[in-house]
Design a protein around this motif. Structure first.
Motif, PDB file in Angstrom:
ATOM      1  N   ALA A 127       0.831  -1.209   0.000  1.00 32.25           N
ATOM      2  CA  ALA A 127       0.000   0.000   0.000  1.00 32.25           C
ATOM      3  C   ALA A 127       0.865   1.257   0.000  1.00 32.25           C
ATOM      4  CB  ALA A 127      -0.945  -0.005   1.200  1.00 32.25           C
ATOM      5  N   GLU A 128       1.938   1.258   0.796  1.00 30.09           N
ATOM      6  CA  GLU A 128       2.837   2.417   0.814  1.00 30.09           C
ATOM      7  C   GLU A 128       3.491   2.610  -0.555  1.00 30.09           C
ATOM      8  OE1 GLU A 128       4.161   2.374   5.523  1.00 30.09           O
ATOM      9  OE2 GLU A 128       5.288   1.183   4.072  1.00 30.09           O
ATOM     10  N   TRP A 129       3.851   1.508  -1.206  1.00 28.79           N
ATOM     11  CA  TRP A 129       4.434   1.583  -2.555  1.00 28.79           C
ATOM     12  C   TRP A 129       3.445   2.227  -3.519  1.00 28.79           C
ATOM     13  CZ3 TRP A 129       8.072   2.125  -5.783  1.00 28.79           C
ATOM     14  CH2 TRP A 129       7.930   1.767  -7.121  1.00 28.79           C
ATOM     15  N   ARG A 130       2.197   1.819  -3.457  1.00 28.37           N
ATOM     16  CA  ARG A 130       1.189   2.382  -4.364  1.00 28.37           C
ATOM     17  C   ARG A 130       1.006   3.884  -4.137  1.00 28.37           C
ATOM     18  NH1 ARG A 130      -3.324  -2.464  -4.105  1.00 28.37           N
ATOM     19  NH2 ARG A 130      -2.053  -4.006  -5.213  1.00 28.37           N
ATOM     20  N   VAL A 131       1.005   4.299  -2.877  1.00 27.57           N
ATOM     21  CA  VAL A 131       0.893   5.727  -2.577  1.00 27.57           C
ATOM     22  C   VAL A 131       2.116   6.466  -3.108  1.00 27.57           C
ATOM     23  CG1 VAL A 131       0.822   7.445  -0.713  1.00 27.57           C
ATOM     24  CG2 VAL A 131      -0.605   5.393  -0.565  1.00 27.57           C
ATOM     25  N   VAL A 190      -5.893   9.458  -4.115  1.00 27.98           N
ATOM     26  CA  VAL A 190      -4.932   8.351  -4.115  1.00 27.98           C
ATOM     27  C   VAL A 190      -5.694   7.028  -4.078  1.00 27.98           C
ATOM     28  CG1 VAL A 190      -3.095   7.200  -2.813  1.00 27.98           C
ATOM     29  CG2 VAL A 190      -3.066   9.695  -3.070  1.00 27.98           C
ATOM     30  N   GLY A 191      -6.697   6.949  -3.226  1.00 28.77           N
ATOM     31  CA  GLY A 191      -7.509   5.735  -3.135  1.00 28.77           C
ATOM     32  C   GLY A 191      -8.178   5.383  -4.450  1.00 28.77           C
ATOM     33  N   GLU A 192      -8.738   6.383  -5.106  1.00 30.63           N
ATOM     34  CA  GLU A 192      -9.405   6.158  -6.395  1.00 30.63           C
ATOM     35  C   GLU A 192      -8.413   5.681  -7.459  1.00 30.63           C
ATOM     36  OE1 GLU A 192     -11.201   9.968  -7.027  1.00 30.63           O
ATOM     37  OE2 GLU A 192     -12.804   9.587  -5.573  1.00 30.63           O
ATOM     38  N   LEU A 193      -7.248   6.279  -7.487  1.00 31.93           N
ATOM     39  CA  LEU A 193      -6.255   5.937  -8.508  1.00 31.93           C
ATOM     40  C   LEU A 193      -5.582   4.593  -8.264  1.00 31.93           C
ATOM     41  CD1 LEU A 193      -4.661   9.475  -8.876  1.00 31.93           C
ATOM     42  CD2 LEU A 193      -5.892   8.225 -10.668  1.00 31.93           C
ATOM     43  N   THR A 194      -5.561   4.144  -7.014  1.00 33.08           N
ATOM     44  CA  THR A 194      -4.873   2.894  -6.680  1.00 33.08           C
ATOM     45  C   THR A 194      -5.820   1.739  -6.389  1.00 33.08           C
ATOM     46  OG1 THR A 194      -4.796   3.482  -4.345  1.00 33.08           O
ATOM     47  CG2 THR A 194      -2.880   4.109  -5.696  1.00 33.08           C
ATOM     48  N   ARG A 224      -3.662   4.135   6.420  1.00 32.22           N
ATOM     49  CA  ARG A 224      -2.543   3.445   7.082  1.00 32.22           C
ATOM     50  C   ARG A 224      -1.238   3.664   6.315  1.00 32.22           C
ATOM     51  NH1 ARG A 224      -5.735  -2.078   8.549  1.00 32.22           N
ATOM     52  NH2 ARG A 224      -6.787  -1.272  10.386  1.00 32.22           N
ATOM     53  N   ALA A 225      -1.321   3.561   4.984  1.00 30.54           N
ATOM     54  CA  ALA A 225      -0.116   3.757   4.166  1.00 30.54           C
ATOM     55  C   ALA A 225       0.406   5.181   4.316  1.00 30.54           C
ATOM     56  CB  ALA A 225      -0.417   3.438   2.699  1.00 30.54           C
ATOM     57  N   VAL A 226      -0.483   6.149   4.271  1.00 30.79           N
ATOM     58  CA  VAL A 226      -0.088   7.550   4.417  1.00 30.79           C
ATOM     59  C   VAL A 226       0.524   7.773   5.801  1.00 30.79           C
ATOM     60  CG1 VAL A 226      -0.996   9.905   4.646  1.00 30.79           C
ATOM     61  CG2 VAL A 226      -1.648   8.485   2.678  1.00 30.79           C
ATOM     62  N   ALA A 227      -0.087   7.221   6.823  1.00 34.29           N
ATOM     63  CA  ALA A 227       0.447   7.380   8.188  1.00 34.29           C
ATOM     64  C   ALA A 227       1.860   6.796   8.279  1.00 34.29           C
ATOM     65  CB  ALA A 227      -0.476   6.713   9.203  1.00 34.29           C
ATOM     66  N   GLY A 228       2.063   5.634   7.705  1.00 34.45           N
ATOM     67  CA  GLY A 228       3.388   5.019   7.728  1.00 34.45           C
ATOM     68  C   GLY A 228       4.423   5.844   6.986  1.00 34.45           C
ATOM     69  N   LEU A 229       4.032   6.379   5.846  1.00 28.50           N
ATOM     70  CA  LEU A 229       4.954   7.212   5.062  1.00 28.50           C
ATOM     71  C   LEU A 229       5.233   8.547   5.750  1.00 28.50           C
ATOM     72  CD1 LEU A 229       3.522   6.404   1.519  1.00 28.50           C
ATOM     73  CD2 LEU A 229       5.736   5.643   2.442  1.00 28.50           C
ATOM     74  N   LEU A 230       4.218   9.109   6.392  1.00 25.21           N
ATOM     75  CA  LEU A 230       4.419  10.352   7.151  1.00 25.21           C
ATOM     76  C   LEU A 230       5.358  10.113   8.335  1.00 25.21           C
ATOM     77  CD1 LEU A 230       0.800  11.820   7.122  1.00 25.21           C
ATOM     78  CD2 LEU A 230       2.839  12.921   6.142  1.00 25.21           C
ATOM     79  N   ASP A 231       5.171   8.999   9.039  1.00 24.11           N
ATOM     80  CA  ASP A 231       6.033   8.667  10.176  1.00 24.11           C
ATOM     81  C   ASP A 231       7.500   8.566   9.752  1.00 24.11           C
ATOM     82  OD1 ASP A 231       3.902   8.617  11.919  1.00 24.11           O
ATOM     83  OD2 ASP A 231       3.765   6.423  12.012  1.00 24.11           O
ATOM     84  N   ARG A 232       7.725   8.079   8.542  1.00 24.01           N
ATOM     85  CA  ARG A 232       9.097   7.920   8.034  1.00 24.01           C
ATOM     86  C   ARG A 232       9.573   9.179   7.298  1.00 24.01           C
ATOM     87  NH1 ARG A 232       9.407   2.427   4.929  1.00 24.01           N
ATOM     88  NH2 ARG A 232      11.521   3.204   4.640  1.00 24.01           N
TER      89      ARG A 232
END
Length: 157
Positions: free
Chosen positions: A39-43, A58-62, A71-79
């Motif tokens: 999911a993070e990769w797709r974002v 992002v949800g519509e496109l993926t 969840r993916a956005v939160a993980g990417l923001l955390d990093r």
């Protein structure tokens, strides 16, 4: 008794199985080597392509649901791989884009996944590759048409 349906010749099953195998194989690159989820990769890829989007877009496109995207956005923001800024049109929404670190990560992964794709497509001649993508486009268009029809009419022509 002879049955008309066989999973090995049933398109939805074959496509689903192939898609799952492709996803698992490809995900080894960005999961094992770079520590990001599917999911993070797709974002990441979507934001690299479109620059700045709302999570809903992002949800519509993926084809991911709201929870997966969140969840993916939160993980990417955390990093610190994404940046978020308020959306002027909707105070509840935020616009997302890659941070410099996120863009750098994407630039490191991109050549590897493109090389993986070339390896997967290697048995196909260039004309077969064009045909494959044209056929996928036709099936997606047909599915869109079918989803516009009432359920009782699907399949009738």
């Amino acid at each position: 008794m002879q049955h008309a349906l066989s999973l090995t010749r049933f398109l939805p099953y074959r496509c689903n199985t192939l898609a799952r195998k492709i996803s698992v194989s490809l995900s080894r690159i960005y999961t094992e080597r770079f520590g990001i989820s599917v999911a993070e990769w797709r974002v990441l890829v979507t934001l690299a392509e479109y620059s700045e989007l709302l999570a809903k877009q992002v949800g519509e496109l993926t084809s991911m649901d709201k929870v997966q995207v969140s969840r993916a956005v939160a993980g990417l923001l955390d990093r610190e791989l994404l940046l978020r800024r308020p959306c002027e049109r909707d105070s509840r929404a935020a616009l997302l884009r890659l941070s410099p670190a996120g863009a750098g990560l994407y630039q490191r992964i991109e050549p590897e996944v493109l090389a993986w794709e070339q390896s997967l497509l290697a048995p196909l001649e260039p004309a077969e590759r064009q045909t494959l993508f044209a056929l996928i486009d036709k099936l997606e268009l047909q599915l869109a048409c079918m989803s516009d029809q009432p359920a009782a009419n699907q399949g009738s022509t």
